[in-house]
Design a protein around this motif. Structure first.
Motif, PDB file in Angstrom:
ATOM      1  N   GLU A 255      13.303  38.133 -69.634  1.00 61.79           N
ATOM      2  CA  GLU A 255      13.751  36.959 -70.412  1.00 61.79           C
ATOM      3  C   GLU A 255      15.151  36.494 -70.010  1.00 61.79           C
ATOM      4  O   GLU A 255      15.442  35.300 -70.012  1.00 61.79           O
ATOM      5  CB  GLU A 255      13.741  37.312 -71.905  1.00 61.79           C
ATOM      6  CG  GLU A 255      12.340  37.577 -72.456  1.00 61.79           C
ATOM      7  CD  GLU A 255      12.384  38.125 -73.876  1.00 61.79           C
ATOM      8  OE1 GLU A 255      13.494  38.198 -74.452  1.00 61.79           O
ATOM      9  OE2 GLU A 255      11.316  38.495 -74.398  1.00 61.79           O
TER      10      GLU A 255
ATOM     11  N   CYS B  68      10.703  52.955 -68.227  1.00 63.10           N
ATOM     12  CA  CYS B  68      10.611  51.557 -68.680  1.00 63.10           C
ATOM     13  C   CYS B  68       9.515  51.411 -69.745  1.00 63.10           C
ATOM     14  O   CYS B  68       8.412  51.942 -69.604  1.00 63.10           O
ATOM     15  CB  CYS B  68      10.308  50.641 -67.495  1.00 63.10           C
ATOM     16  SG  CYS B  68      10.075  48.914 -67.951  1.00 63.10           S
ATOM     17  N   LYS B  69       9.823  50.668 -70.835  1.00 63.31           N
ATOM     18  CA  LYS B  69       8.864  50.471 -71.915  1.00 63.31           C
ATOM     19  C   LYS B  69       8.112  49.156 -71.792  1.00 63.31           C
ATOM     20  O   LYS B  69       7.362  48.783 -72.701  1.00 63.31           O
ATOM     21  CB  LYS B  69       9.591  50.532 -73.262  1.00 63.31           C
ATOM     22  CG  LYS B  69      10.170  51.909 -73.559  1.00 63.31           C
ATOM     23  CD  LYS B  69      10.834  51.926 -74.922  1.00 63.31           C
ATOM     24  CE  LYS B  69      11.341  53.330 -75.253  1.00 63.31           C
ATOM     25  NZ  LYS B  69      12.045  53.346 -76.564  1.00 63.31           N
ATOM     26  N   ARG B  70       8.364  48.433 -70.717  1.00 60.73           N
ATOM     27  CA  ARG B  70       7.694  47.148 -70.480  1.00 60.73           C
ATOM     28  C   ARG B  70       7.923  46.165 -71.649  1.00 60.73           C
ATOM     29  O   ARG B  70       7.026  45.413 -72.032  1.00 60.73           O
ATOM     30  CB  ARG B  70       6.181  47.353 -70.273  1.00 60.73           C
ATOM     31  CG  ARG B  70       5.812  48.254 -69.107  1.00 60.73           C
ATOM     32  CD  ARG B  70       6.161  47.567 -67.786  1.00 60.73           C
ATOM     33  NE  ARG B  70       5.495  48.205 -66.669  1.00 60.73           N
ATOM     34  CZ  ARG B  70       5.962  49.251 -65.988  1.00 60.73           C
ATOM     35  NH1 ARG B  70       7.148  49.770 -66.341  1.00 60.73           N
ATOM     36  NH2 ARG B  70       5.312  49.741 -64.986  1.00 60.73           N
ATOM     37  N   CYS B  71       9.118  46.174 -72.234  1.00 61.80           N
ATOM     38  CA  CYS B  71       9.405  45.270 -73.351  1.00 61.80           C
ATOM     39  C   CYS B  71       9.602  43.831 -72.868  1.00 61.80           C
ATOM     40  O   CYS B  71       9.484  42.887 -73.644  1.00 61.80           O
ATOM     41  CB  CYS B  71      10.629  45.759 -74.112  1.00 61.80           C
ATOM     42  SG  CYS B  71      12.168  45.678 -73.149  1.00 61.80           S
ATOM     43  N   GLY B  72       9.965  43.648 -71.630  1.00 58.36           N
ATOM     44  CA  GLY B  72      10.101  42.317 -71.056  1.00 58.36           C
ATOM     45  C   GLY B  72      11.435  41.650 -71.304  1.00 58.36           C
ATOM     46  O   GLY B  72      11.631  40.494 -70.908  1.00 58.36           O
ATOM     47  N   LYS B  73      12.380  42.324 -71.966  1.00 60.37           N
ATOM     48  CA  LYS B  73      13.672  41.691 -72.260  1.00 60.37           C
ATOM     49  C   LYS B  73      14.443  41.343 -70.996  1.00 60.37           C
ATOM     50  O   LYS B  73      15.165  40.356 -70.931  1.00 60.37           O
ATOM     51  CB  LYS B  73      14.509  42.601 -73.167  1.00 60.37           C
ATOM     52  CG  LYS B  73      13.956  42.732 -74.572  1.00 60.37           C
ATOM     53  CD  LYS B  73      14.856  43.559 -75.472  1.00 60.37           C
ATOM     54  CE  LYS B  73      14.289  43.611 -76.897  1.00 60.37           C
ATOM     55  NZ  LYS B  73      15.108  44.439 -77.792  1.00 60.37           N
TER      56      LYS B  73
ATOM     57  N   CYS C 133      18.597  45.825 -71.688  1.00 61.93           N
ATOM     58  CA  CYS C 133      17.587  46.895 -71.646  1.00 61.93           C
ATOM     59  C   CYS C 133      17.858  47.897 -72.773  1.00 61.93           C
ATOM     60  O   CYS C 133      18.965  48.434 -72.888  1.00 61.93           O
ATOM     61  CB  CYS C 133      17.618  47.596 -70.296  1.00 61.93           C
ATOM     62  SG  CYS C 133      16.425  48.964 -70.183  1.00 61.93           S
ATOM     63  N   PRO C 134      16.848  48.187 -73.630  1.00 59.85           N
ATOM     64  CA  PRO C 134      17.072  49.092 -74.765  1.00 59.85           C
ATOM     65  C   PRO C 134      16.956  50.578 -74.402  1.00 59.85           C
ATOM     66  O   PRO C 134      17.257  51.430 -75.239  1.00 59.85           O
ATOM     67  CB  PRO C 134      15.943  48.698 -75.721  1.00 59.85           C
ATOM     68  CG  PRO C 134      14.834  48.250 -74.816  1.00 59.85           C
ATOM     69  CD  PRO C 134      15.486  47.605 -73.636  1.00 59.85           C
TER      70      PRO C 134
END
Length: 777
Positions: free
Chosen positions: A309, A301-306, A264-265
């Motif tokens: 994955e 949360c930025k909803r990056c999806g990492k 998570c970034p």
């Protein structure tokens, strides 16, 4: 005079009334002329007896009812608070609510010396009871069996303890917590003190077995990330609507591996460590968190999806939405905890300006083995061990400055002493000075306090005025109040013992459940000594710091007490007096105005008609004022009964005599009884009528009283009531109505009444009597 004055309506059939007068062993007959009272009483049967509450008195009443075929009974004796239930049993086979008592002891013979005036007053009290009982109707108490289900709101140590106790008693319990995990503040404090062992014990080690037991118990359902959205009461049940925030992680799939957090970034301040460390947007609060799953912080949360994955269990679902969960339970326990004061209100201590000024909770996290320094006492500014630590007590507590709290937060002295002892045990070269106002260590804690002193903890009496930075050194400025000298203490670290305040959740939940709050916004108990865990709503209880500052031990004791009261309610059922609102279908047009007027939410619309929940209704009468169709009445306090009482009180008033009606609520009535018990004199002009609330009185009642000959009216009510603001509005309305009808509004007065201040009530009666005398007839 207004044309809406009362036109007296006789009861549909003239009932046979029996009046029974008690001598009370001379308590009444030594002051009241019984022969004149008897000859002045107009009833089918009038009997005297030495002690009516005796077995022979019971026989006299019951035989008269049967032989004379009586319909209604008046007992002229002591206060109904003392013996009303006794006499209600004596009038069997009549309905118990066909009895009326005239209080000619506490409120007559015991407050007057003049025999003639006392007799005159006794006659009017008996007349009032006779007139009222003619309009009485048979009533039955409302009885409800509550379901064996409960909701506990708040997942701290109080809520967990209460839920576990309920579950062990066979009660299905839902434990509701708005955070992602249960445990509350106790999981953060690191260690708790033990006065018996003179030691500090691991808080998590004590809490974990209880949490695990609650999780595994078949009768407990835990809902985290959930808050109360709406509540209503119907026939003994509480219908709750709960809102559950999406966790975005499926609990049945997450194995808590933590791979998601690694990628998570997003990094944000970690509230678990009081913002002293960072966490990711997908996180688990602490390793032992329950439930043992990760949660996505929606706000960050930025909803990056990492995270999706890397999750091998396919446990992350970013499309999850909030859910509304209905829940019906028989009882509710509020255990919503507390918060600490916002340090922005005390800028003089330099919190947030100086890195090494911290709070006790932050110190607890620093010294916690799972905290930001792995349990090492290190200064936040440079990571070095402090050589001196100064603790400042009563930061916001016992504080009358703006933003402060006047009450003592109760636990701060012991928390400071615990942390001081831990520091001295692990860092004996570090000096600890506690600046205190008054050290408060009740009971066994005094032993722990002495232990701290022997351990080298230093104490300075005096609350510091400010904390400053002088050339990179923190200075605490205070006054040694024992020496009477100002002092400046150079230190490496300052620890603030901050005030406990009601949590936002406590205020929010209480208002949704219509539970009364204290002036400080903690949940108000029904009675601080006799009913310390009951609220003013039947079936709702409170425990822990939602009710006020307290430590873990007291919170657990109170949680067990609250669960016992819930079990008592469910085992015995719920029975309430029948003096509640009822609606006349033929007059009601379902406009709904009464719904808005009811503070207790006892009135509701069912389909197209209005209904009243007898369990929730307090019989206060606020709804009646809003009903333009006169479709609502209060059982046992109907308009006819109030009018009849007023007329009876003022019947046969002599030329030049002064009579003042005092309408008192239950608290005021008990206070007036205490006047009699303590033989405090009262003006003979005063005639007391008990009503459920001042809100029950309408302008037509007051106008009727003046038309019948009242010289003045006193209204008395306990002010610490959730509907007191309505009462104040009511008094203003009544005064306006008097002025409109040409009556001096000064002839009506309102007083706040308290049970212990019966002498004050007597003084108010005397003062008002004097004012009315000056106004003249």
């Amino acid at each position: 005079m207004s044309d809406h004055s009362f036109s007296h309506v006789s009861p549909k059939s003239e009932p046979k009334v029996g009046v029974f007068v008690c001598h009370c062993g001379g308590n009444i007959s030594d002051t009241v002329d019984m022969e004149r009272l008897r000859s002045s009483t107009n009833a089918t049967v009038v009997e005297e007896f030495e002690n009516l509450c005796s077995i022979n008195g019971r026989k006299l009443i019951r035989d008269s009812i049967i032989q004379e075929n009586l319909d209604r009974i008046v007992v002229a004796a002591c206060s109904p608070i003392t013996h009303e239930k006794t006499f209600q049993n004596y009038i069997n086979p009549l309905n118990p609510y066909l009895l009326e008592m005239a209080n000619i002891r506490e409120q007559c013979s015991w407050v007057h010396n003049d025999r003639e005036k006392a007799t005159d007053k006794a006659i009017s009290l008996v007349n009032a009871a006779i007139e009222k009982v003619k309009y009485s109707q048979p009533l039955d108490p409302a009885v409800r069996k509550t379901p064996r289900t409960a909701a506990v709101i708040g997942g701290g140590i109080s809520g967990i303890t209460a839920a576990l106790s309920l579950a062990k008693q066979g009660i299905k319990t839902c434990l509701i917590e708005k955070r992602p995990t249960i445990g509350g503040s106790m999981v953060k404090v690191g260690k708790v003190f033990s006065p018996e062992k003179l030691a500090e014990e691991c808080a998590m080690c004590l809490l974990n077995p209880i949490v695990n037991e609650a999780v595994q118990h078949k009768n407990i359902k835990i809902l985290t990330n959930t808050r109360l959205e709406k509540a209503e009461r119907r026939s003994g049940n509480f219908n709750l609507l709960l809102e559950t925030k999406p966790r975005h992680v499926l609990e049945d799939r997450c194995i808590s591996c933590g791979n998601c957090a690694k990628v998570c970034p997003v990094e944000v301040a970690d509230s678990w460590n009081e913002g002293m460390t960072i966490r990711k947007a997908i996180y688990k609060s602490f390793p032992q968190a329950v439930p043992d799953v990760y949660t996505i912080d929606e706000e960050n949360c930025k909803r990056c999806g990492k995270c999706q994955e890397v999750c091998r269990m396919d446990a992350i679902d970013l499309s999850m939405e909030k859910e509304i969960v209905p829940l019906s339970v028989g009882s509710v326990i509020i255990a919503t905890g507390h918060k600490t004061i916002d340090m922005e209100k005390r800028p003089e201590y330099g919190y947030s300006r100086y890195e090494d000024v911290i709070t006790q909770m932050e110190l607890a996290r620093i010294m916690g083995v799972n905290g930001p320094t792995n349990g090492k006492l290190l200064k936040p500014s440079n990571g070095k061990i402090p050589k001196r630590v100064v603790m400042i007590q009563c930061v916001g507590s016992r504080d009358e400055k703006p933003g402060g709290r006047r009450y003592c937060s109760k636990v701060c002295c012991m928390v400071a002493m615990k942390h001081a002892n831990i520091i001295k045990n692990h860092y004996p070269d570090t000096e600890v000075i506690i600046c205190y106002t008054d050290i408060r260590t009740p009971g066994m804690y005094e032993k722990y306090y002495k232990y701290g002193q022997s351990n080298g903890v230093k104490l300075l009496r005096g609350r510091p005025g400010e904390v400053i930075d002088r050339d990179g050194t923190i200075i605490v400025r205070a006054e040694d109040t024992l020496q009477g000298t100002p002092v400046e203490i150079e230190t490496d670290m300052v620890v603030l013992s901050t005030a406990m305040e009601p949590s936002n959740g406590t205020v929010e939940v209480s208002r949704k459940l219509n539970v009364g709050l204290t002036e400080e916004l903690f949940v108000k108990e029904k009675h601080p000594k006799m009913k310390p865990v009951s609220t003013d709503v039947k079936g709702i209880y409170v425990c822990g710091t939602a009710q006020g500052p307290k430590d873990i031990t007291d919170s657990i004791v109170q949680a067990n007490a609250a669960s016992s009261k819930v079990a008592e309610l469910m085992n015995c059922g719920l029975e309430v007096e029948p003096f509640v609102a009822y609606r006349d279908n033929s007059k009601c047009d379902a406009c709904g105005k009464c719904l808005d007027a009811c503070y207790y939410k006892a009135i509701y619309i069912h389909g197209s008609s209005v209904s009243v929940d007898p369990i929730s209704c307090k019989g206060c009468g606020a709804c009646i004022s809003e009903c333009k169709n006169d479709a609502i009445e209060i059982r046992g306090q109907t308009d006819e009964q109030i009018f009849a009482m007023i007329s009876g009180m003022l019947k046969n008033k002599k030329q030049g005599e002064r009579r003042i009606l005092a309408f008192l609520d239950n608290v005021g009535y008990v206070s007036a009884d205490n006047m009699g018990i303590n033989k405090v004199k009262c003006p003979d002009s005063i005639r007391i009528i008990k009503i459920p609330s001042i809100n029950r009185l309408m302008p037509k009642h007051v106008l009727h009283a003046f038309r019948e000959g009242a010289d003045g009216i006193i209204l008395g009510e306990y002010p610490d009531s959730p509907i007191h603001s309505k009462t104040e509005e009511k008094v203003k309305t009544l005064k306006v109505e008097l002025a409109k009808n040409g009556i001096d509004p000064e002839r009506l007065a309102f007083y706040k009444v308290y049970i212990p201040y019966f002498r004050g009530l007597a003084n108010k009666f005397a003062k008002f009597d004097g004012e009315i005398r000056c106004l003249g007839s």
